[in-house]
Design an enzyme around this catalytic site. Structure first.
Site, short mmCIF file in Angstrom:
data_model
loop_
_atom_site.label_atom_id
_atom_site.label_comp_id
_atom_site.label_asym_id
_atom_site.label_seq_id
_atom_site.Cartn_x
_atom_site.Cartn_y
_atom_site.Cartn_z
N GLU A 116 4.28 -4.52 0.34
CA GLU A 116 4.49 -5.94 0.11
C GLU A 116 4.73 -6.11 -1.40
OE1 GLU A 116 1.20 -8.50 1.16
OE2 GLU A 116 2.34 -10.25 0.49
N ARG A 135 -6.74 6.02 3.88
CA ARG A 135 -6.20 5.59 2.60
C ARG A 135 -6.92 6.32 1.47
NH1 ARG A 135 -5.50 0.29 2.45
NH2 ARG A 135 -5.57 -0.04 0.22
N LYS A 167 -3.87 -4.22 -5.09
CA LYS A 167 -2.99 -4.98 -5.98
C LYS A 167 -3.63 -6.28 -6.41
CE LYS A 167 0.19 -4.08 -2.99
NZ LYS A 167 1.23 -4.49 -2.09
P1 ATP Z 1 -3.13 -3.30 -1.66
O1 ATP Z 1 -4.46 -3.64 -1.08
O2 ATP Z 1 -3.21 -2.46 -2.86
O3 ATP Z 1 -2.26 -4.50 -1.82
P2 ATP Z 1 -1.73 -2.76 0.72
O4 ATP Z 1 -2.08 -1.80 1.79
O5 ATP Z 1 -1.87 -4.19 1.02
O6 ATP Z 1 -2.50 -2.35 -0.57
P3 ATP Z 1 1.09 -2.61 0.82
O7 ATP Z 1 2.04 -2.95 -0.25
O8 ATP Z 1 1.09 -3.45 2.03
O9 ATP Z 1 -0.32 -2.53 0.15
O10 ATP Z 1 1.19 -1.09 1.23
C1 ATP Z 1 2.35 -0.32 1.33
C2 ATP Z 1 2.00 0.96 1.99
O11 ATP Z 1 1.14 1.71 1.15
C3 ATP Z 1 1.26 0.72 3.29
O12 ATP Z 1 1.79 1.56 4.28
C4 ATP Z 1 -0.15 1.06 2.96
O13 ATP Z 1 -0.82 1.51 4.07
C5 ATP Z 1 -0.01 2.11 1.86
N1 ATP Z 1 -1.17 2.12 0.99
C6 ATP Z 1 -1.67 1.10 0.27
N2 ATP Z 1 -2.79 1.46 -0.37
C7 ATP Z 1 -3.00 2.76 -0.06
C8 ATP Z 1 -4.00 3.71 -0.40
N3 ATP Z 1 -5.01 3.41 -1.19
N4 ATP Z 1 -3.89 4.96 0.11
C9 ATP Z 1 -2.85 5.28 0.89
N5 ATP Z 1 -1.90 4.43 1.25
C10 ATP Z 1 -1.95 3.19 0.80
MG MG Z 2 -1.63 -6.12 0.87
#
Ligand code: ATP
Ligand code: MG
Length: 749
Positions: A31, A258, A268
């Protein structure tokens, strides 16, 4: 390909062998609401790595279905991260928002099939109707609407005829499902908000559970790989794709653990807080776990990929030690980068029996590194050594220079201390020494025994550089918030000295500074006039070393001792201040020490104290926050009176002490008066009934139907009114005051 196959690759391989798919298609679906972090690097390596290993394809898709938080700047940062890590997304970057028309059509189809309905319960009611883990939910009466009515309402939702939250589109699945996510999940909601790509074209936005699976399907994705927290969403993923009876093949979701890492935060949202709150200097601050931060700090893409490889892909969440990442970068640079000398805390050493200068041919790499190259290292009568490489009264086991112990200057000669020169305060300002001409490194016939070699630079040839030393961003391994930030995460040395070989032809060069660590020419701030180096990582894990018992000294130690501020005796004036602060004002010794020894800070403190009489409260903020700001910014945007006012606001109960941190950061940035900030940003908690009552009256007047229903016995609507009132005040109203007022108002309505 990695030698051992992980479970995701096993699945991909089986799916190819069985003919389920002709080719593997994965996607990385961030995102765009922040800069990517090391967790995303893991996801990038998995998705792009699997596609590469099976000669498939990985799409880069922006999951941009939330209009309020997304931005093109983040899209660019995401592209940059993928590219920097060495992966290729092919022709196009995809955007879920490009599928909005298609997704709308799929929603209409679900309604036509009788599998989705427009619900008109409010958020609070939807939550209540959902039930709990131990209790089945119940279905909304609106679920009985006819297909025709649903189609009509959904179209009008799209046209913008309704307000946010008035209706939602829900899947008709099972309000009694054990998996609570399956209790008629929301598919669309109304959001009158501007989207960074689609503008104002849409006012309904698909929910993740609807948009994600269909975006995967539209793109021909085969393996939709996500993190474990989406495990329960997998049922919806499957339900949506199956319910629509789509032409096969369809994608399947697979989850992995994760990445979590100690001493940092990895979301983020939390990173955004640090950036916006001014706790760090932007998204690419070298202390952040963002890809941009690592890149700026000097990490290599190889080291990050290697790290992701090492931690592997598992099905159980775990916490990775940041020392492992540090190991990877050290391991990568160890044989790659030239070793040169830099003195961080210079002490002049004059070699009395040396005249003129010479250039020593010094190798860039030690013998065991399969790389060649050397530079001309100037040597002269006046050199700088590291201040802590000399000790006048050394403890046993100290192997460097002392009045009785000679030391080798790396690549050069052995020197012997003859005299220690001190200033009026007793600080050592210079060492006078002699060298032995027969002791030259590589052709030593002097017979002198030394226990170690130290680094140095020739004073007339040295170049001044700024060096930025980084420590962990947080001081605890599982940080909760900004209160856990490490106040010493950045230490700037404005004038360190490097040997002349340390010139950077291109801005992004890396060096090992002997005995100090690996350094990187800052890609943004480095100029020929003012070279700036970032410390990438130390030579060994100094962090764990701190908590372990000191190892027996067998090699020269590179550990830095901070000489500044070390038990220098206080002047009479400082001593008097210290005593007054501890005895009369009740400050603790540490705070009193900080203030007493700093004339500027103590004047500032007393100035503030004269405006508001809270000695301890003001001392805390001055000794910590003000001192830190002064150190980082070099000046203050506000004065002592403003700090006094800030403490007064807390003391008067206008703001919480938590909010005061936020106000302080704002003061640092704008120099505004705290009272103004608190009011402009609306940080005051509203408890005054006279302010809240009219808002509640307004809500009651606007919702006669709900009032009637409430009066007729639907007590659940109480929550509706409270919710609306809180919303109307932007969440600032004191909830218990609101509750009492709503009760009273409904009684009289
Ligand atoms: P954040 O909480 O940092 O915003 P998110 O999962 O909401 O993380 P996205 O931008 O939706 O972030 O994630 C993009 C991809 O990266 C998704 O497939 C997510 O599962 C993966 N991802 C995000 N954080 C991690 C992590 N700590 N370890 C492994 N993969 C991750
Ligand atoms: Mg997110």
């Amino acid at each position: 390909m990695s030698e051992s196959k992980d479970f995701l690759r096993t699945i991909a391989e089986e799916d190819l062998t069985s003919g389920k798919y002709n080719a593997v298609v994965t996607r990385f679906p961030p995102e765009p609401n922040g800069f990517p972090h090391i967790g995303h690097a893991k996801s990038i390596c998995i998705n792009f790595g699997i596609a590469r290993d099976y000669r498939g394809h990985c799409n880069l898709r922006m999951d941009d279905t939330n209009p309020t938080t997304e931005d093109m700047r983040y899209v660019e940062a995401l592209k940059d991260a993928v590219e920097w890590l060495g992966f290729d997304w092919g022709e196009n970057v995809y955007f879920a928002s490009d599928y909005f028309p298609k997704l709308y059509q799929y929603a209409v189809k679900l309604i036509q099939m009788g599998k989705a309905y427009v619900d008109s319960l409010n958020e609070e009611e939807i939550r209540q109707y959902r039930g709990s883990v131990t209790q089945a939910g119940r279905r909304s009466v609106y679920a009985q609407r006819s297909v025709q009515e649903n189609l009509d309402l959904f179209e009008r939702m799209k046209k913008g005829e309704f307000k946010d939250g008035e209706h939602v589109l829900r899947a008709k699945i099972d309000m009694g499902a054990a998996n609570m996510k399956m209790r008629d999940p929301l598919l669309y909601r109304i959001r009158h908000a501007h989207h960074f790509r689609t503008g104002d074209e849409w006012c309904i936005y698909p929910m993740y559970d609807f948009a994600h699976c269909l975006s995967d399907y539209i793109e021909g994705v085969t393996h939709s790989i996500c993190t474990l927290e989406f495990e329960n969403n997998r049922d919806i993923y499957d339900w949506v794709l199956d319910a629509l009876e789509l032409t096969p093949p369809r994608p399947y979701q697979h989850e992995f653990a994760r990445l979590g890492m100690n001493y940092t935060v990895m979301s983020k949202r939390k990173l955004l807080e640090l950036v916006n709150g001014g706790y760090v200097h932007g998204w690419d601050d070298p202390r952040l776990p963002t890809i941009a931060g690592y890149k700026r700090r000097g990490y290599t893409a190889e080291s990050i990929i290697n790290f992701c490889d090492q931690i592997g892909i598992a099905k159980a969440n775990s916490m990775v030690d940041v020392a492992q990442l540090e190991f990877c970068i050290r391991d990568d640079l160890n044989t790659k980068v030239p070793r040169v000398m830099c003195v961080l805390d210079p002490l002049k050493l004059t070699i009395e029996n040396y005249e003129g200068m010479e250039e020593i041919d010094a190798s860039y790499y030690p013998h065991d590194v399969p790389k060649n190259g050397s530079r001309k290292l100037p040597f002269s009568k006046e050199i700088y050594i590291e201040r802590d490489d000399f000790m006048e009264n050394p403890p046993s086991g100290y192997f460097r220079l002392t009045p009785d112990q000679p030391v080798r200057l790396k690549h050069a000669y052995i020197v012997t201390c003859k005299e220690v020169v001190k200033d009026a305060n007793g600080n050592i300002v210079e060492i006078k020494a002699t060298y032995d001409p027969a002791s030259k490194s590589g052709s030593d016939t002097s017979g002198i025994k030394v226990k170690s070699a130290i680094h140095w630079v020739s004073a007339p040839h040295a170049k001044a550089v700024e060096v930025r030393l980084y420590e962990r961003l947080y001081s605890v391994d599982a940080p909760e918030g900004v209160e856990d930030l490490n106040p010493n995460s950045l230490h700037v040395i404005p004038r360190a000295f490097v040997e002349p070989a340390v010139v950077c032809e291109k801005p992004n060069e890396r060096f090992q500074f002997e005995r100090q660590g690996y350094f990187y020419a800052d890609p943004i701030d480095y100029t020929d006039e003012k070279p700036v180096f970032n410390k990438i990582v130390g030579l060994k894990d100094s962090w764990t070393k701190k908590s372990e018992p000191a190892a027996p000294v067998s090699k020269p130690e590179a550990k830095k001792v901070h000489v500044e501020g070390e038990a220098i005796p206080m002047s009479a004036e400082e001593q008097a201040r210290f005593e007054r602060y501890t005895n009369a004002l009740g400050l603790n010794a540490e705070i009193a020490n900080t203030l007493a020894r700093d004339e500027g800070l103590s004047a500032f403190y007393e100035d503030a104290l004269s405006a508001h009489a809270n000695p301890v409260g003001i001392a805390n903020i001055v000794a910590n926050d003000v001192a830190r700001e002064l150190k980082q910014a070099g000046k203050l945007a506000f004065g002592a009176k403003e700090v006094a006012k800030l403490v007064a606001l807390v003391d008067e109960g206008v703001i919480s002490s938590k909010i005061s941190k936020e106000v302080f950061e704002h003061m640092c940035q704008t120099g505004e008066n705290p009272e103004l900030i608190v009011h402009a940003k609306g940080l005051v908690q509203i408890s005054d009934p006279a302010l809240i009552a009219p808002i509640i009256e307004g809500i009651i007047a606007q919702n006669p139907e709900n009032v009637a229903k409430y009066k007729a016995g639907n007590t659940k609507l109480f929550g509706f009114f409270v919710g609306q009132a809180l919303k109307a005040t932007g969440g600032k109203a004191n909830p218990s005051v609101v509750n009492a007022l709503v009760e009273k108002a409904l009684e009289h309505a």
